[in-house]
Write a protein that holds these residues in place. Structure first.
Motif, PDB file in Angstrom:
ATOM      1  N   ALA A  14     -67.125  28.140  49.495  1.00 25.32           N
ATOM      2  CA  ALA A  14     -67.444  29.753  49.741  1.00 25.32           C
ATOM      3  C   ALA A  14     -68.807  29.622  50.310  1.00 25.32           C
ATOM      4  O   ALA A  14     -69.634  28.797  49.738  1.00 25.32           O
ATOM      5  CB  ALA A  14     -67.090  30.410  48.350  1.00 25.32           C
ATOM      6  N   HIS A  15     -69.114  30.295  51.238  1.00 26.84           N
ATOM      7  CA  HIS A  15     -70.478  30.399  51.692  1.00 26.84           C
ATOM      8  C   HIS A  15     -70.637  31.751  52.403  1.00 26.84           C
ATOM      9  O   HIS A  15     -69.716  32.567  52.397  1.00 26.84           O
ATOM     10  CB  HIS A  15     -70.857  29.269  52.726  1.00 26.84           C
ATOM     11  CG  HIS A  15     -69.744  29.024  53.599  1.00 26.84           C
ATOM     12  ND1 HIS A  15     -69.693  30.046  54.699  1.00 26.84           N
ATOM     13  CD2 HIS A  15     -68.738  28.105  53.722  1.00 26.84           C
ATOM     14  CE1 HIS A  15     -68.561  29.682  55.356  1.00 26.84           C
ATOM     15  NE2 HIS A  15     -68.010  28.578  54.694  1.00 26.84           N
ATOM     16  N   ARG A  16     -72.033  32.081  52.787  1.00 28.96           N
ATOM     17  CA  ARG A  16     -72.270  33.452  53.247  1.00 28.96           C
ATOM     18  C   ARG A  16     -71.778  33.394  54.936  1.00 28.96           C
ATOM     19  O   ARG A  16     -71.562  32.302  55.514  1.00 28.96           O
ATOM     20  CB  ARG A  16     -73.946  33.543  53.364  1.00 28.96           C
ATOM     21  CG  ARG A  16     -74.372  33.606  52.075  1.00 28.96           C
ATOM     22  CD  ARG A  16     -75.874  33.806  52.050  1.00 28.96           C
ATOM     23  NE  ARG A  16     -76.543  33.544  53.096  1.00 28.96           N
ATOM     24  CZ  ARG A  16     -77.750  33.876  53.288  1.00 28.96           C
ATOM     25  NH1 ARG A  16     -78.442  34.495  52.485  1.00 28.96           N
ATOM     26  NH2 ARG A  16     -78.642  33.723  54.711  1.00 28.96           N
ATOM     27  N   GLU A  18     -69.506  34.363  58.299  1.00 32.83           N
ATOM     28  CA  GLU A  18     -68.234  34.325  58.681  1.00 32.83           C
ATOM     29  C   GLU A  18     -67.905  32.945  58.991  1.00 32.83           C
ATOM     30  O   GLU A  18     -68.680  31.936  59.257  1.00 32.83           O
ATOM     31  CB  GLU A  18     -68.071  35.363  59.952  1.00 32.83           C
ATOM     32  CG  GLU A  18     -68.021  36.532  59.733  1.00 32.83           C
ATOM     33  CD  GLU A  18     -67.151  37.114  59.169  1.00 32.83           C
ATOM     34  OE1 GLU A  18     -65.758  36.979  59.484  1.00 32.83           O
ATOM     35  OE2 GLU A  18     -67.175  37.902  58.185  1.00 32.83           O
ATOM     36  N   GLU A  19     -66.650  32.616  58.978  1.00 33.68           N
ATOM     37  CA  GLU A  19     -66.138  31.208  59.241  1.00 33.68           C
ATOM     38  C   GLU A  19     -65.087  31.493  60.346  1.00 33.68           C
ATOM     39  O   GLU A  19     -64.230  32.228  60.035  1.00 33.68           O
ATOM     40  CB  GLU A  19     -65.670  30.429  58.218  1.00 33.68           C
ATOM     41  CG  GLU A  19     -65.230  28.949  58.462  1.00 33.68           C
ATOM     42  CD  GLU A  19     -65.349  28.005  57.311  1.00 33.68           C
ATOM     43  OE1 GLU A  19     -64.846  26.977  57.696  1.00 33.68           O
ATOM     44  OE2 GLU A  19     -66.150  28.278  56.603  1.00 33.68           O
ATOM     45  N   GLN A  46     -60.304  33.464  61.363  1.00 30.75           N
ATOM     46  CA  GLN A  46     -61.570  33.666  61.054  1.00 30.75           C
ATOM     47  C   GLN A  46     -61.480  34.572  59.850  1.00 30.75           C
ATOM     48  O   GLN A  46     -60.783  35.218  59.772  1.00 30.75           O
ATOM     49  CB  GLN A  46     -62.069  34.825  62.118  1.00 30.75           C
ATOM     50  CG  GLN A  46     -63.613  35.130  61.973  1.00 30.75           C
ATOM     51  CD  GLN A  46     -64.159  35.822  63.244  1.00 30.75           C
ATOM     52  OE1 GLN A  46     -63.400  36.269  64.219  1.00 30.75           O
ATOM     53  NE2 GLN A  46     -65.437  36.351  63.009  1.00 30.75           N
ATOM     54  N   GLY A  49     -66.978  34.270  54.842  1.00 33.04           N
ATOM     55  CA  GLY A  49     -67.449  32.850  54.376  1.00 33.04           C
ATOM     56  C   GLY A  49     -67.215  32.938  52.847  1.00 33.04           C
ATOM     57  O   GLY A  49     -66.923  31.902  52.214  1.00 33.04           O
ATOM     58  N   SER A  67     -65.347  24.120  63.532  1.00 32.10           N
ATOM     59  CA  SER A  67     -65.792  24.944  62.544  1.00 32.10           C
ATOM     60  C   SER A  67     -66.871  25.615  62.956  1.00 32.10           C
ATOM     61  O   SER A  67     -67.956  25.040  63.049  1.00 32.10           O
ATOM     62  CB  SER A  67     -65.840  24.078  61.183  1.00 32.10           C
ATOM     63  OG  SER A  67     -66.240  25.222  59.991  1.00 32.10           O
ATOM     64  N   SER A  69     -69.658  28.539  61.383  1.00 34.85           N
ATOM     65  CA  SER A  69     -69.896  29.312  60.287  1.00 34.85           C
ATOM     66  C   SER A  69     -71.450  29.758  60.481  1.00 34.85           C
ATOM     67  O   SER A  69     -72.381  29.143  61.174  1.00 34.85           O
ATOM     68  CB  SER A  69     -69.540  28.886  59.149  1.00 34.85           C
ATOM     69  OG  SER A  69     -70.570  27.644  58.898  1.00 34.85           O
TER      70      SER A  69
END
Length: 71
Positions: A14-16, A18-19, A46, A49, A67, A69
């Motif tokens: 999990a991250h800030r 968009e991915e 898409q 994140g 990838s 992000s």
């Protein structure tokens, strides 16, 4: 990015931001808290994140993903 054959034992990513994942070769499975999604060559997904996720390949041959992000 070359996904492992099995989902990792560590907690989901999990991250800030968009991915965006784009499958260049092979088939992969991405696991979200509420569903599993199979992506094949040419498919893309898409998502936010912060949404927990894990990724694995579904074929013996190497799978290559791009990838992207960001914030």
């Amino acid at each position: 990015m070359f996904p492992p054959a099995d989902f990792p034992d560590e907690p989901e990513l999990a991250h800030r931001g968009e991915e965006l994942l784009f499958v260049v070769e092979g088939r992969v499975e991405i696991r979200f808290p509420d569903r599993l999604l199979v992506l094949e060559k040419g498919d893309a997904v898409q998502f936010p994140g912060p949404l927990r996720h894990q990724l694995r390949r579904l074929e013996d041959k190497s799978c290559v993903l791009i990838s992207v992000s960001g914030p």
